[in-house]
Design a protein around this motif. Structure first.
Motif, PDB file in Angstrom:
ATOM      1  N   PRO A  51       0.848  -1.199   0.000  1.00 52.35           N
ATOM      2  CA  PRO A  51       0.000   0.000   0.000  1.00 52.35           C
ATOM      3  C   PRO A  51       0.882   1.248   0.000  1.00 52.35           C
ATOM      4  O   PRO A  51       2.111   1.148   0.059  1.00 52.35           O
ATOM      5  CB  PRO A  51      -0.775  -0.123   1.313  1.00 52.35           C
ATOM      6  N   ASP A  52       0.268   2.415  -0.078  1.00 49.86           N
ATOM      7  CA  ASP A  52       1.013   3.677  -0.010  1.00 49.86           C
ATOM      8  C   ASP A  52       0.927   4.244   1.391  1.00 49.86           C
ATOM      9  O   ASP A  52      -0.106   4.119   2.057  1.00 49.86           O
ATOM     10  CB  ASP A  52       0.442   4.697  -1.004  1.00 49.86           C
ATOM     11  N   VAL A  53       2.000   4.903   1.823  1.00 51.32           N
ATOM     12  CA  VAL A  53       1.969   5.638   3.086  1.00 51.32           C
ATOM     13  C   VAL A  53       0.863   6.695   2.974  1.00 51.32           C
ATOM     14  O   VAL A  53       0.668   7.295   1.908  1.00 51.32           O
ATOM     15  CB  VAL A  53       3.346   6.267   3.377  1.00 51.32           C
ATOM     16  N   GLU A  54       0.124   6.874   4.042  1.00 47.80           N
ATOM     17  CA  GLU A  54      -1.024   7.775   4.159  1.00 47.80           C
ATOM     18  C   GLU A  54      -2.313   7.181   3.618  1.00 47.80           C
ATOM     19  O   GLU A  54      -3.363   7.791   3.726  1.00 47.80           O
ATOM     20  CB  GLU A  54      -0.765   9.164   3.543  1.00 47.80           C
ATOM     21  N   ASP A  55      -2.270   5.963   3.033  1.00 46.25           N
ATOM     22  CA  ASP A  55      -3.519   5.294   2.657  1.00 46.25           C
ATOM     23  C   ASP A  55      -4.330   5.030   3.912  1.00 46.25           C
ATOM     24  O   ASP A  55      -3.781   4.666   4.954  1.00 46.25           O
ATOM     25  CB  ASP A  55      -3.247   3.933   1.991  1.00 46.25           C
ATOM     26  N   GLU A  56      -5.652   5.197   3.792  1.00 44.45           N
ATOM     27  CA  GLU A  56      -6.552   4.814   4.875  1.00 44.45           C
ATOM     28  C   GLU A  56      -6.961   3.363   4.635  1.00 44.45           C
ATOM     29  O   GLU A  56      -7.286   2.996   3.504  1.00 44.45           O
ATOM     30  CB  GLU A  56      -7.804   5.703   4.872  1.00 44.45           C
ATOM     31  N   VAL A  57      -6.911   2.561   5.671  1.00 42.64           N
ATOM     32  CA  VAL A  57      -7.333   1.166   5.550  1.00 42.64           C
ATOM     33  C   VAL A  57      -8.495   0.903   6.489  1.00 42.64           C
ATOM     34  O   VAL A  57      -8.592   1.501   7.554  1.00 42.64           O
ATOM     35  CB  VAL A  57      -6.175   0.169   5.829  1.00 42.64           C
ATOM     36  N   GLU A  58      -9.376   0.010   6.051  1.00 44.76           N
ATOM     37  CA  GLU A  58     -10.540  -0.377   6.842  1.00 44.76           C
ATOM     38  C   GLU A  58     -10.377  -1.819   7.271  1.00 44.76           C
ATOM     39  O   GLU A  58     -10.031  -2.671   6.446  1.00 44.76           O
ATOM     40  CB  GLU A  58     -11.816  -0.281   5.995  1.00 44.76           C
ATOM     41  N   ALA A  59     -10.660  -2.102   8.532  1.00 44.88           N
ATOM     42  CA  ALA A  59     -10.586  -3.486   9.018  1.00 44.88           C
ATOM     43  C   ALA A  59     -11.423  -4.386   8.123  1.00 44.88           C
ATOM     44  O   ALA A  59     -12.563  -4.064   7.800  1.00 44.88           O
ATOM     45  CB  ALA A  59     -11.074  -3.569  10.462  1.00 44.88           C
ATOM     46  N   GLY A  60     -10.825  -5.494   7.690  1.00 46.86           N
ATOM     47  CA  GLY A  60     -11.538  -6.460   6.866  1.00 46.86           C
ATOM     48  C   GLY A  60     -11.419  -6.229   5.380  1.00 46.86           C
ATOM     49  O   GLY A  60     -11.840  -7.058   4.581  1.00 46.86           O
TER      50      GLY A  60
END
Length: 126
Positions: free
Chosen positions: A43-52
């Motif tokens: 992924p990219d730094v500063e990407d927002e990730v969602e659980a699941g």
């Protein structure tokens, strides 16, 4: 294996870094199922990730496997060494083979993950 790690059903591990961030990777069991890892789509730094939700992809000689975020938050660091040495996931999945570090949005999400002991028991049944 570090018994303080937490795990997901989908074989990701989480290490609480004690500063509001966690380190994420895939378990030794998962890398064994995948076989020789040849590429990691980070992924990219500063990407927002969602659980699941899927946030990375690990490709092996056998298959490509989505890596799912065990927690919600923001990517603060990625393991750039995997770009040149994806085999670190096979060699040291809990150490140099980590994938990303995430700043937690909600630390209580860690409580919903499996303990190392529960995870080891669950894979023994497979």
């Amino acid at each position: 294996m570090d018994m303080t790690l937490k795990f997901t059903e989908s074989h990701e591990w989480v290490r609480d870094n004690g500063d509001g961030t966690v380190t994420i990777g895939i378990s030794d069991h998962a890398q064994g199922l995948l076989g020789d890892v040849v590429f990691v789509d980070l992924p990219d730094v500063e990407d927002e990730v969602e659980a699941g939700e899927s946030f990375s992809l690990v490709e092996s000689v056998k298959a490509a496997s989505d890596i799912y975020a065990p927690v919600t938050g923001e990517i603060v660091e990625i393991n750039e060494e995997l770009e040149d040495s994806p085999e670190l996931i096979n060699e040291e999945p809990y150490e140099t083979g980590w994938i990303a570090k995430v700043k937690l949005s909600d630390a209580s999400e860690l409580d919903g993950l499996k303990t190392a002991e529960d995870y080891l028991n669950s894979i023994e049944d497979e």
